[in-house]
Design an enzyme around this catalytic site. Structure first.
Site, PDB file in Angstrom:
ATOM      1  CG  ASP A 142      -5.649  -0.404   2.139  1.00 22.46           C
ATOM      2  OD1 ASP A 142      -5.187  -1.246   1.405  1.00 22.46           O
ATOM      3  OD2 ASP A 142      -6.298   0.845   1.299  1.00 22.46           O
ATOM      4  CG  HIS A 199      -1.923   1.214   1.304  1.00 24.64           C
ATOM      5  ND1 HIS A 199      -2.948   1.368   0.423  1.00 24.64           N
ATOM      6  CD2 HIS A 199      -1.797   2.290   1.906  1.00 24.64           C
ATOM      7  CE1 HIS A 199      -3.564   2.449   0.741  1.00 24.64           C
ATOM      8  NE2 HIS A 199      -2.879   3.121   1.566  1.00 24.64           N
TER       9      HIS A 199
HETATM   10  C1  GRF Z   1       1.540   0.880  -6.079  1.00 29.26           C
HETATM   11  O1  GRF Z   1       1.652   2.224  -5.646  1.00 29.26           O
HETATM   12  C2  GRF Z   1       1.286   0.201  -4.964  1.00 29.26           C
HETATM   13  O2  GRF Z   1       1.705   0.308  -3.705  1.00 29.26           O
HETATM   14  C3  GRF Z   1      -0.365   0.219  -5.178  1.00 29.26           C
HETATM   15  O3  GRF Z   1      -0.606   0.197  -6.476  1.00 29.26           O
HETATM   16  C4  GRF Z   1       0.548   0.856  -7.196  1.00 29.26           C
HETATM   17  C5  GRF Z   1       0.892  -0.442  -7.963  1.00 29.26           C
HETATM   18  O4  GRF Z   1       1.798   0.025  -8.905  1.00 29.26           O
HETATM   19  N1  GRF Z   1      -1.043  -0.898  -4.354  1.00 29.26           N
HETATM   20  P1  GRF Z   1       2.678  -1.036  -9.777  1.00 29.26           P
HETATM   21  O5  GRF Z   1       1.284  -1.824 -10.630  1.00 29.26           O
HETATM   22  O6  GRF Z   1       3.223  -2.132  -8.869  1.00 29.26           O
HETATM   23  O7  GRF Z   1       3.508  -0.115 -10.770  1.00 29.26           O
END
Ligand code: GRF
Length: 219
Positions: free
Chosen positions: A149, A113
């Site tokens: 979360d 998260h």
């Molecule tokens: C990340 O910022 C993660 O923390 C959140 O969604 C985003 C996903 O980014 N859950 P990616 O697809 O891993 O680039």
């Protein structure tokens, strides 16, 4: 000594940069998890191409074609069983999971998260942190529980919020930390190097220190 690596699925819905970081770390044969499946809730997720290029099995459970959440999750569960998956990493997976699905994977389902939980649950975390004027922000890897979360925290990393920051610039610095702590946290879980008591996670012998604090004071 040969270790039995934990068969791990990464669930995505989009870009997949955390998925890439996990795949990159798991290329090391001594890493305790192997990525055996990338499962996307969207057929157009950009991350799928990278997984295919890296010869990792890919599957799509397009949430739009299912009558409801239960059917969608049952289909995911079948795919996960087919690939004999033992651990799941949610990495930008944009579907809410039901208590049934979470219950199937209790203690084996991780999420990343983009905030220092329990602050800023939900979406638009970077813009909300900036609007609140916080000086420190970051990211969290945690076990998934039915409430969104929430769940025991495995690792966190913090970054300083700069006066010049925009949501995008802050997101970019946090994302670099995400790519560090997610593979480290997965390694701890795959090794079974931790225990959960209530909401707290105790890590026995972290190979990579999973909690980092990289605050450039005066930056
Ligand atoms: C990340 O910022 C993660 O923390 C959140 O969604 C985003 C996903 O980014 N859950 P990616 O697809 O891993 O680039």
């Amino acid at each position: 000594m040969t270790i039995r690596r934990k068969r791990t699925a990464v669930l995505i819905s989009g870009r997949g940069s955390n998925m890439r970081a996990l795949i990159a770390r798991a290329r090391d044969p001594s890493y305790p998890a192997e990525i055996v499946l990338v499962l996307s809730s969207r057929p157009d997720a950009a991350g799928l191409a990278f997984a295919k290029e890296n010869k990792i099995a890919c599957a799509v459970a397009d949430h739009k074609i299912y009558a409801g959440r239960e059917e969608f999750e049952r289909s995911m569960q079948l795919l996960l069983e087919l690939h004999r998956v033992e651990l799941i990493c949610l990495a930008g997976f944009m579907r809410m999971l039901t208590p049934w699905f979470v219950g199937q994977w209790q203690g084996r389902l991780l999420n990343i998260h983009p905030a220092l939980l329990p602050a800023y649950r939900g979406l638009n975390t970077h813009a909300r942190a900036l609007a609140d004027g916080v000086k420190i922000h970051g990211c969290t890897v945690h076990f998934v529980v039915p409430a969104m979360d929430e769940g025991p925290i495995i690792a966190q990393a913090a970054v300083a919020v700069l006066e010049s920051d925009t949501p995008d610039s802050l997101a970019a610095r946090v994302l670099l930390e995400e790519h560090m702590i997610y593979p480290a946290a997965l390694a701890c879980v795959a090794r079974g190097d931790l225990r959960i008591e209530g909401n707290r996670v105790y890590i026995n012998e972290p190979v990579v220190q999973p909690a980092s604090l990289r605050v450039p004071f005066g930056g």
